[in-house]
Design a protein around this motif. Structure first.
Motif, PDB file in Angstrom:
ATOM      1  N   GLN A   1       0.846  -1.481   0.124  1.00 35.89           N
ATOM      2  CA  GLN A   1       0.008  -0.035   0.052  1.00 35.89           C
ATOM      3  C   GLN A   1       0.781   1.227   0.088  1.00 35.89           C
ATOM      4  O   GLN A   1       0.594   2.186  -0.669  1.00 35.89           O
ATOM      5  CB  GLN A   1      -0.809   0.072   1.133  1.00 35.89           C
ATOM      6  N   MET A   2       1.893   1.322   0.689  1.00 32.56           N
ATOM      7  CA  MET A   2       2.627   2.300   0.762  1.00 32.56           C
ATOM      8  C   MET A   2       3.521   2.638  -0.515  1.00 32.56           C
ATOM      9  O   MET A   2       3.572   3.818  -0.992  1.00 32.56           O
ATOM     10  CB  MET A   2       3.700   2.418   2.052  1.00 32.56           C
ATOM     11  N   ASN A   3       4.038   1.513  -1.157  1.00 29.98           N
ATOM     12  CA  ASN A   3       4.539   1.693  -2.372  1.00 29.98           C
ATOM     13  C   ASN A   3       3.717   2.297  -3.264  1.00 29.98           C
ATOM     14  O   ASN A   3       4.080   3.106  -4.300  1.00 29.98           O
ATOM     15  CB  ASN A   3       5.244   0.277  -2.772  1.00 29.98           C
ATOM     16  N   ALA A   4       2.649   1.790  -3.511  1.00 29.15           N
ATOM     17  CA  ALA A   4       1.656   2.304  -4.424  1.00 29.15           C
ATOM     18  C   ALA A   4       1.198   3.590  -4.200  1.00 29.15           C
ATOM     19  O   ALA A   4       1.090   4.494  -5.282  1.00 29.15           O
ATOM     20  CB  ALA A   4       0.227   1.558  -4.287  1.00 29.15           C
ATOM     21  N   ARG A   5       1.595   4.167  -3.241  1.00 24.66           N
ATOM     22  CA  ARG A   5       1.080   5.599  -2.844  1.00 24.66           C
ATOM     23  C   ARG A   5       2.472   6.490  -2.856  1.00 24.66           C
ATOM     24  O   ARG A   5       2.452   7.698  -2.647  1.00 24.66           O
ATOM     25  CB  ARG A   5       0.588   5.863  -1.648  1.00 24.66           C
ATOM     26  N   GLY A   6       3.440   5.915  -3.103  1.00 20.17           N
ATOM     27  CA  GLY A   6       4.800   6.492  -3.247  1.00 20.17           C
ATOM     28  C   GLY A   6       5.248   7.039  -1.852  1.00 20.17           C
ATOM     29  O   GLY A   6       6.206   8.277  -1.549  1.00 20.17           O
ATOM     30  N   ILE A   7       4.842   6.412  -0.850  1.00 23.69           N
ATOM     31  CA  ILE A   7       5.160   6.911   0.866  1.00 23.69           C
ATOM     32  C   ILE A   7       6.395   6.353   1.053  1.00 23.69           C
ATOM     33  O   ILE A   7       6.401   5.281   0.983  1.00 23.69           O
ATOM     34  CB  ILE A   7       4.020   6.725   1.543  1.00 23.69           C
ATOM     35  N   ARG A   8       7.391   7.228   1.550  1.00 24.42           N
ATOM     36  CA  ARG A   8       8.638   6.594   1.871  1.00 24.42           C
ATOM     37  C   ARG A   8       8.539   5.745   3.227  1.00 24.42           C
ATOM     38  O   ARG A   8       7.705   6.106   4.161  1.00 24.42           O
ATOM     39  CB  ARG A   8       9.619   7.859   2.318  1.00 24.42           C
ATOM     40  N   VAL A   9       9.177   4.660   3.214  1.00 20.41           N
ATOM     41  CA  VAL A   9       9.197   3.768   4.439  1.00 20.41           C
ATOM     42  C   VAL A   9      10.475   3.384   4.727  1.00 20.41           C
ATOM     43  O   VAL A   9      11.492   3.450   4.126  1.00 20.41           O
ATOM     44  CB  VAL A   9       8.433   2.128   3.871  1.00 20.41           C
ATOM     45  N   ARG A  10      10.680   3.664   6.256  1.00 27.86           N
ATOM     46  CA  ARG A  10      11.838   2.984   6.991  1.00 27.86           C
ATOM     47  C   ARG A  10      11.314   1.508   7.252  1.00 27.86           C
ATOM     48  O   ARG A  10      10.333   1.336   7.813  1.00 27.86           O
ATOM     49  CB  ARG A  10      12.122   3.946   8.414  1.00 27.86           C
ATOM     50  N   LEU A  11      12.102   0.582   7.147  1.00 29.13           N
ATOM     51  CA  LEU A  11      11.995  -0.888   7.447  1.00 29.13           C
ATOM     52  C   LEU A  11      12.818  -1.048   8.710  1.00 29.13           C
ATOM     53  O   LEU A  11      14.306  -0.807   8.517  1.00 29.13           O
ATOM     54  CB  LEU A  11      12.238  -1.720   6.204  1.00 29.13           C
TER      55      LEU A  11
END
Ligand code: FDA
Length: 302
Positions: free
Chosen positions: A170-180
């Protein structure tokens, strides 16, 4: 030991004592830049000079009044302003329970939006840390809204949670930056993997998804096997060093931080500061119970 330390991290009486006792102060210095914003800005400058970027975190979580949440927001507004004025290579990380999430989701959103708008204006960035799983859905909802309005905020995904593959998509689809990261809270088997091997495996699965489909992911770990697994994939897929960064906590594995920089990879250091240091400190002990020995030594020296 991990579970005991995580249980103690949530004990209010012990927290009050530790945060106010003079004898306990030296303990915090191991993982925390200092009590004041100025301490954190000084450390950020030092870290920048070692060719690493920074995320400043004003410590605090689960505030019990909206006045406290507003005071916290003011510290973040000042932090962004000072980072800009001093020309530091730094952004900020915050927790929603510090911005009033337990008291009013609406007030919390308004507080976070003001910080994210200033970040947008100053071309900076706000990372919303991830807390216990009771907050995951609400945090992701808030991040989606604030991202849609400002484009200047991102989130954290924890590889111990079973839901995280879907959340990363979901985050990738919205281009939202993720810290894993792996995840630092005590979680039930119904929602989280309990075996380290499963958490690690999921970390690498998620890291690959983020590196190939995500927007500038932060791979946050001190685990050399996770770092090497990430680099194997990056080399194999010919992913440029500018497309992601490693992130590590202040005071932990400085040798690894330096080595990665020397090899040409980007590294960001998470620099916490503030008076409310006890829960953060206890989670760091839980990650590596050998750190408990260092407590004993510090107290004996004092
Ligand atoms: P792991 O715990 O498996 O440790 C691997 C090795 O790293 C250890 O053997 C040791 O050498 C070293 N190490 C790890 N922790 C150490 C410590 N405390 N002291 C000394 N050495 C240590 N969590 C969360 O739930 N929400 C969040 O928002 C964040 N945010 C965040 C930001 C950043 C930049 C980082 C690096 C981490 C977080 N975390 C977090 C914490 C994260 O979930 C996790 O608890 C810790 O990073 C520890 O996991 P590792 O990946 O380092 O591996």
């Amino acid at each position: 030991m991990r579970n005991v330390l995580l249980y103690l991290s949530r004990q209010a009486g012990l927290r009050r004592w530790m945060e106010t006792a003079r004898a306990a102060r030296p303990l915090s210095a191991r993982f925390i830049a200092g009590m004041a914003l100025e301490d954190a800005l000084r450390v950020a400058g030092e870290v920048n000079r070692q060719s690493m970027s920074v995320s400043l975190d004003h410590l605090g979580e689960n505030v019990t009044s909206l006045e406290e949440a507003t005071a916290c927001e003011a510290v973040y507004l000042r932090a962004l302003t000072e980072i800009h004025r001093l020309g530091l290579n730094a952004n900020v990380s915050l927790k929603l329970t510090q911005f009033g999430m337990d008291l009013s989701e609406e007030a919390c959103r308004a507080n976070v939006l003001r910080v994210a708008r200033l970040a947008q204006e100053l071309k900076s960035f706000v990372r919303i840390d991830m807390e216990g799983s009771e907050y995951t859905a609400r945090t992701l909802r808030m991040v989606k809204d604030v991202h849609a309005e400002t484009g200047s905020c991102g989130v954290v995904i924890q590889s111990y949670l079973k839901r995280s593959v879907a959340d990363v998509e979901q985050m990738n689809a919205r281009g939202i930056r993720v810290r894993l990261c792996k995840g630092a809270y005590l979680e039930a088997a119904a929602v989280a993997y309990q075996a380290k091997a499963d958490v690690d495996l999921n970390f690498l699965v998620l890291a690959r998804r983020l590196l190939s489909e995500g927007n500038y992911p932060g791979i946050a770990t001190h685990d050399e096997r996770m770092v090497e697994g990430t680099l194997d994939f990056v080399r194999d897929q010919k992913i440029a060093p500018e497309r992601f960064e490693f992130q590590m906590l202040y005071g932990i594995r400085r040798d690894l931080q330096k080595r990665l920089v020397a090899e040409g990879w980007r590294v960001r250091v998470y620099v916490p500061f503030g008076e409310a240091w006890y829960p953060y400190f206890m989670r760091r002990l839980a990650e590596r119970p050998a750190n408990v020995l260092f407590i004993a030594k510090t107290l004996l020296k004092g």
